[in-house]
Design a protein around this motif. Structure first.
Motif, mmCIF file in Angstrom:
data_model
loop_
_atom_site.group_PDB
_atom_site.id
_atom_site.type_symbol
_atom_site.label_atom_id
_atom_site.label_comp_id
_atom_site.label_asym_id
_atom_site.label_seq_id
_atom_site.Cartn_x
_atom_site.Cartn_y
_atom_site.Cartn_z
ATOM 1 N N VAL A 1 0.829 -1.213 0.000
ATOM 2 C CA VAL A 1 0.000 0.000 0.000
ATOM 3 C C VAL A 1 0.858 1.256 0.000
ATOM 4 O O VAL A 1 0.460 2.287 -0.529
ATOM 5 N N GLY A 2 2.046 1.163 0.582
ATOM 6 C CA GLY A 2 2.923 2.326 0.572
ATOM 7 C C GLY A 2 3.442 2.733 1.934
ATOM 8 O O GLY A 2 4.185 3.702 2.046
ATOM 9 N N VAL A 3 3.057 2.017 2.974
ATOM 10 C CA VAL A 3 3.566 2.320 4.309
ATOM 11 C C VAL A 3 4.969 1.741 4.414
ATOM 12 O O VAL A 3 5.177 0.549 4.202
ATOM 13 N N SER A 4 5.924 2.587 4.695
ATOM 14 C CA SER A 4 7.302 2.114 4.789
ATOM 15 C C SER A 4 7.921 2.592 6.093
ATOM 16 O O SER A 4 7.658 3.695 6.556
ATOM 17 N N ALA A 5 8.729 1.724 6.682
ATOM 18 C CA ALA A 5 9.443 2.077 7.902
ATOM 19 C C ALA A 5 10.817 2.619 7.526
ATOM 20 O O ALA A 5 11.346 2.352 6.456
ATOM 21 N N SER A 6 11.400 3.368 8.445
ATOM 22 C CA SER A 6 12.673 4.012 8.137
ATOM 23 C C SER A 6 13.862 3.083 8.280
ATOM 24 O O SER A 6 14.919 3.351 7.739
ATOM 25 N N GLY A 7 13.697 1.977 8.996
ATOM 26 C CA GLY A 7 14.835 1.090 9.178
ATOM 27 C C GLY A 7 14.403 -0.343 9.391
ATOM 28 O O GLY A 7 13.224 -0.654 9.555
ATOM 29 N N PHE A 8 15.390 -1.222 9.397
ATOM 30 C CA PHE A 8 15.122 -2.643 9.555
ATOM 31 C C PHE A 8 14.536 -2.956 10.924
ATOM 32 O O PHE A 8 13.626 -3.782 11.046
ATOM 33 N N ALA A 9 15.061 -2.298 11.959
ATOM 34 C CA ALA A 9 14.575 -2.554 13.313
ATOM 35 C C ALA A 9 13.114 -2.138 13.468
ATOM 36 O O ALA A 9 12.318 -2.863 14.084
ATOM 37 N N ILE A 10 12.744 -1.013 12.914
ATOM 38 C CA ILE A 10 11.353 -0.555 12.991
ATOM 39 C C ILE A 10 10.440 -1.507 12.231
ATOM 40 O O ILE A 10 9.328 -1.822 12.671
#
Length: 90
Positions: A45-54
């Motif tokens: 959908v387009g929701v992306s986290a800023s890093g691998f841990a998140i």
């Protein structure tokens, strides 16, 4: 672009975990499979986290939520315990 930001990786992981659940039943892998599938849908959908841990934290929270919901739906039923008063050898 890292591989863990691709939606198809999460969907493939969900498929592998769901297959493991069929082979080893017990609602262990199904919560993780649902969490991975929801994570794949979020990324699609387009929701992306800023890093691998998140990303892993979001996956863990989604898996926990799906496990709690499954526990409510498929959990232990009350009143289904069979009590035997006599021995079968009598």
């Amino acid at each position: 672009m890292p591989l863990w930001t691709e939606w198809w990786v999460w969907m493939s992981g969900a498929l592998v975990l769901a297959t493991l659940e069929v082979l080893i039943p017990g609602y262990i892998f199904l919560g993780f499979a649902l969490g991975a599938a929801m994570m794949g849908v979020l990324i699609l959908v387009g929701v992306s986290a800023s890093g691998f841990a998140i990303t892993l934290v979001i996956f863990a929270v989604l898996s926990l939520i799906s496990y709690v919901i499954m526990r409510k739906v498929f959990g232990l039923r009350t009143g289904q315990v069979k009590i035997c008063d006599t021995d079968i050898n009598d």
